[in-house]
Motif scaffolding. Structure first.
Motif, short mmCIF file in Angstrom:
data_model
loop_
_atom_site.label_atom_id
_atom_site.label_comp_id
_atom_site.label_asym_id
_atom_site.label_seq_id
_atom_site.Cartn_x
_atom_site.Cartn_y
_atom_site.Cartn_z
N THR A 48 -6.81 -18.94 5.27
CA THR A 48 -5.27 -19.06 5.27
C THR A 48 -5.10 -19.83 4.19
O THR A 48 -3.80 -19.80 3.62
N LEU A 49 -5.72 -20.70 3.61
CA LEU A 49 -5.47 -21.67 2.58
C LEU A 49 -5.33 -20.63 1.32
O LEU A 49 -4.22 -20.57 0.27
N LEU A 50 -6.17 -19.37 1.08
CA LEU A 50 -6.32 -18.69 -0.19
C LEU A 50 -4.92 -17.64 0.16
O LEU A 50 -4.14 -17.64 -0.98
N VAL A 51 -4.48 -17.08 1.30
CA VAL A 51 -3.31 -16.41 1.69
C VAL A 51 -2.01 -17.18 1.31
O VAL A 51 -0.99 -16.96 0.60
N LEU A 52 -1.90 -18.75 1.47
CA LEU A 52 -1.15 -19.33 1.31
C LEU A 52 -0.84 -19.52 -0.20
O LEU A 52 0.50 -19.60 -0.59
N ILE A 53 -1.77 -19.85 -0.93
CA ILE A 53 -1.81 -20.11 -2.45
C ILE A 53 -1.23 -18.80 -3.27
O ILE A 53 -0.18 -18.87 -3.80
N ILE A 105 4.17 -17.45 6.54
CA ILE A 105 3.03 -17.74 6.12
C ILE A 105 2.69 -19.26 5.95
O ILE A 105 1.67 -19.65 6.40
N THR A 106 3.69 -19.69 5.28
CA THR A 106 3.54 -21.32 5.25
C THR A 106 3.35 -22.05 6.55
O THR A 106 2.73 -22.83 6.93
N ILE A 107 4.41 -21.55 7.71
CA ILE A 107 4.38 -22.08 8.76
C ILE A 107 3.55 -21.68 9.64
O ILE A 107 2.80 -22.59 10.40
N ALA A 108 2.84 -20.57 9.36
CA ALA A 108 1.53 -20.36 10.17
C ALA A 108 0.39 -21.22 9.83
O ALA A 108 -0.27 -21.77 10.98
N ARG A 109 0.44 -21.78 8.74
CA ARG A 109 -0.70 -22.88 8.25
C ARG A 109 -0.67 -23.92 9.00
O ARG A 109 -1.51 -24.88 9.42
N ILE A 126 -2.39 -14.87 13.56
CA ILE A 126 -2.30 -13.45 13.78
C ILE A 126 -0.73 -12.91 13.85
O ILE A 126 -0.10 -12.20 13.38
N VAL A 127 -0.03 -13.81 14.92
CA VAL A 127 1.30 -13.51 15.01
C VAL A 127 2.13 -13.99 13.81
O VAL A 127 2.93 -12.89 13.39
N PHE A 128 2.21 -14.93 13.04
CA PHE A 128 2.97 -15.35 12.07
C PHE A 128 2.60 -14.21 10.63
O PHE A 128 3.57 -13.66 10.20
#
Ligand code: HEM
Ligand code: HEM
Length: 147
Positions: A48-53, A105-109, A126-128
């Protein structure tokens, strides 16, 4: 300046491919792990950190293309840009929709970190990510890629 913009556009294009691949992969993998009742470990956190960055770099490049690149010329004549479906897409619909997607994506993390157990962590992501993916797919300029 021209070559700088085209370099950023190409980077923006490849980051799109990377983001779509990682989003689809993560949604699928997390759905599987959730159903298996697998623990939410360091690897999942890193994903999730990778997707965020990646999404934040995409945001930064996108804002640069919008406000500094050739597209920024349209802001002095918004009336004309609004009448042209491609220009309206690139100056208004694409940026607004994508910013919402990156925010999700940020809120998801942020939310994921606060959840107490693996099951709700998987579910949050999954939802976000699914909503972000649908938003991304809906406003990618498919017919104008690298044009
Ligand atoms: C327009 C540019 C950007 C904006 C508005 C932005 C905004 C944000 C926001 C709102 C957060 C959430 C803070 C929180 O956890 O409460 C965040 C976290 C983060 N951003 Fe960005 N960001 C931008 C660009 C970047 C870039 C270019 C990178 C990397 C190259 C980046 C990497 C990160 C990282 C690593 C985190 C913390 C992740 C974590 O540990 O949970 N951001 N950013
Ligand atoms: C988050 C804020 C974003 C902003 C402000 C933004 C802005 C822009 C702008 C202004 C352009 C047009 C560039 C030009 O023709 O001069 C563009 C093109 C594009 N954007 Fe974004 N974008 C963002 C996020 C995203 C995301 C998340 C994706 C995909 C997941 C994406 C995919 C694309 C693609 C595929 C193009 C066409 C590139 C090409 O012609 O090869 N954008 N974006």
């Amino acid at each position: 300046m021209e070559s700088l913009f085209s370099t950023f556009k190409t980077t923006h294009y490849f980051l799109m491919v990377a983001l779509l691949v990682f989003l689809i992969f993560t949604i699928g993998k997390f759905a599987f792990k959730k159903s298996e009742k697998a623990p939410f470990g360091a690897m999942e956190d890193k994903t999730t950190l990778l997707v965020l960055i990646l999404s934040h770099i995409q945001l930064l490049i996108g804002l640069f293309l919008l406000f500094v690149g050739p597209m920024s010329n349209n802001f002095s004549n918004m009336g004309a840009a609004m009448k042209d479906s491609y220009l309206r897409m690139m100056t208004v619909e694409h940026p607004l929709t994508m910013i919402i997607g990156v925010a999700l994506i940020t809120i998801a993390r942020v939310k994921m970190k606060k959840k107490p157990d693996a099951d709700t962590k998987y579910k949050t992501v999954i939802v976000f990510y699914s909503i972000a993916l649908v938003l991304f797919l809906s406003r990618i300029p498919w017919s104008h890629l690298n044009g």
